[in-house]
Design a protein around this motif. Structure first.
Motif: not given
Length: 211
Positions: A96-99, A134-139, A144-145, A160-165
């Motif tokens: 699905s579209a992200y954001g 782009g997407g809903a937030d243009g990011c 970080q969602k 939080t869906i994120w990789r910091d490495n």
């Protein structure tokens, strides 16, 4: 007058359930030529009940450039697994579209799941990455969602869906922005699944709503 009537016995195609065993993100490596290769390793012990008799294994590539070939090996390691996983229930599969809140809500609809009478433990595995333009937030993938896991309409987990490495990826050097952190989407890296132990929230021989 011509009328149309559909009969169910015309549906002759087999129905397949797709189970994702692992996911990698292709590297930003367009400048290294055709000699690049790397070995990724996934523990798929929990899927052992699916990998018997006759199954079809598919390596799906959905990148933007030349693609690559895949050599797939299964290593059978003797021993006792942490637990005997005897059943896997697919909940969602696809993208699905992200954001976009509305879009993702329409895709991730709640599921009523029958819980076996023999259930002792249960785990929900989410293999999720965020990527786009782009997407809903243009990011794109640089926002970080969070995702929330609800059982019987009660939020049990959030993440939080994120990789910091991303910059620590052993597949280097790459081109472009590969060192930037992203939403579980690091070029050249395997995707880390999110596992949630949910057995304590389920009742054997009942039905649970997963959202």
């Amino acid at each position: 007058v011509l009328t149309r009537k559909d009969w169910t016995y015309y549906t002759v195609f087999e129905v397949y359930d797709n189970f994702e065993l692992g996911r990698i993100i292709t590297p930003y490596n367009g400048n290294v030529g055709n000699t690049w290769k790397y070995t990724y390793t996934f523990d798929i012990t929990d899927y052992a009940s699916l990998l018997r008799d006759s199954v079809e294994i598919r390596a799906h590539y959905s990148g933007y450039q030349d693609g690559f070939t895949v050599t797939l090996d299964f290593d059978m390691i003797e021993g006792t697994p942490a637990r005997e996983c005897y059943k896997i229930v697919p909940l969602w599969n696809g993208s699905s579209a992200y954001g976009g809140t509305t879009t993702i809500e329409n895709f991730l609809v709640s599921r009523d799941v029958a819980i076996d009478a023999d259930m002792k433990e249960a785990k929900i595995r989410i293999i999720q990455t965020g990527h786009g333009f782009g997407g809903a937030d243009g990011c794109s993938e640089f926002c970080q969602k969070k995702h929330f896991l609800k059982i019987n309409n009660d939020t049990k987990f959030e993440k939080t869906i994120w990789r910091d490495n991303c910059g620590e990826n052993p597949v280097f050097p790459q081109g472009g922005t590969w060192v930037y952190n992203r939403s579980n989407w690091c070029p050249g890296a395997e995707v880390a699944p999110y596992d949630y132990e949910v057995g304590q929230f389920l009742t054997a021989n009942s039905t649970a709503t997963i959202d």
